[in-house]
Design an enzyme around this catalytic site. Sequence first.
Site, PDB file in Angstrom:
ATOM      1  N   HIS A  31      -3.309  -0.139  -0.265  1.00 24.42           N
ATOM      2  CA  HIS A  31      -2.382  -1.067   0.144  1.00 24.42           C
ATOM      3  C   HIS A  31      -0.995   0.002   0.872  1.00 24.42           C
ATOM      4  CE1 HIS A  31       0.672  -0.681  -3.135  1.00 24.42           C
ATOM      5  NE2 HIS A  31      -0.330  -0.639  -3.776  1.00 24.42           N
TER       6      HIS A  31
ATOM      7  N   HIS B 145      -8.789  12.860   8.797  1.00 20.58           N
ATOM      8  CA  HIS B 145     -10.079  12.359   8.558  1.00 20.58           C
ATOM      9  C   HIS B 145     -10.208  12.216   6.782  1.00 20.58           C
ATOM     10  CE1 HIS B 145     -14.713  13.780   8.288  1.00 20.58           C
ATOM     11  NE2 HIS B 145     -14.428  12.589   7.838  1.00 20.58           N
TER      12      HIS B 145
END
Length: 209
Positions: free
Chosen positions: A134, A143
């Site tokens: 979250h 990446h």
Amino acid sequence: MKLALLGASGHGQVIAEIAELLGYQHIVFFDDAWPDKSKLGVWSIEGDTQALIERKQEFDACFVSIGDNDIRHQKQMLLERKSFHLINLIHPASVVSRYATICSGSVVMAGAVINAFAKIGHGCIINTGSTVDHDCFLEDCVHISPGAHLAGNVIVAECSWIGIGAVIKQNVQVGANTTIGAGAVVISNIPAASLAIGCPAKLKDRGNT
């Protein structure tokens, strides 16, 4: 639907399969190694970047399927300037919160989880089995490697690479163009243009690797 993929590599093969699962029936690769390289698995390579630009009108959508963050970033910006329709590709076996935001050109691979109010920038890779919890914020062309895990409120700046199996503690910030090594455990902020490895992660001189 017809999709152009720029970048023909192992990463590109995974991207192409996700695109097929999402309903793209006709997938064509472009790669700057063409014409020396003309085939990738079952898919054809039909030209280089300039050829793709010249054939723009043939395709419903485009995606930059290059693993290298810096090169992907360059190609993404080029195609944006050329007004290509750049899409997201989200594997049906991933879990993405309806409250998460994912910008164009990003891929979410099988088994990945992106939780509520996370924000994923343009051209990011959320690789197999990784988690972004979250309120995380990933800037463009980050990446997150297979099996890497970001706890809540982590910020990863542009073009950084989080290695396979790495873990980042909540509320940590990772600077731009930084590499977090495989299996590293990051418990404090990492500055830009750094290499951090180990458990707990420590900065290492890139020249000595």
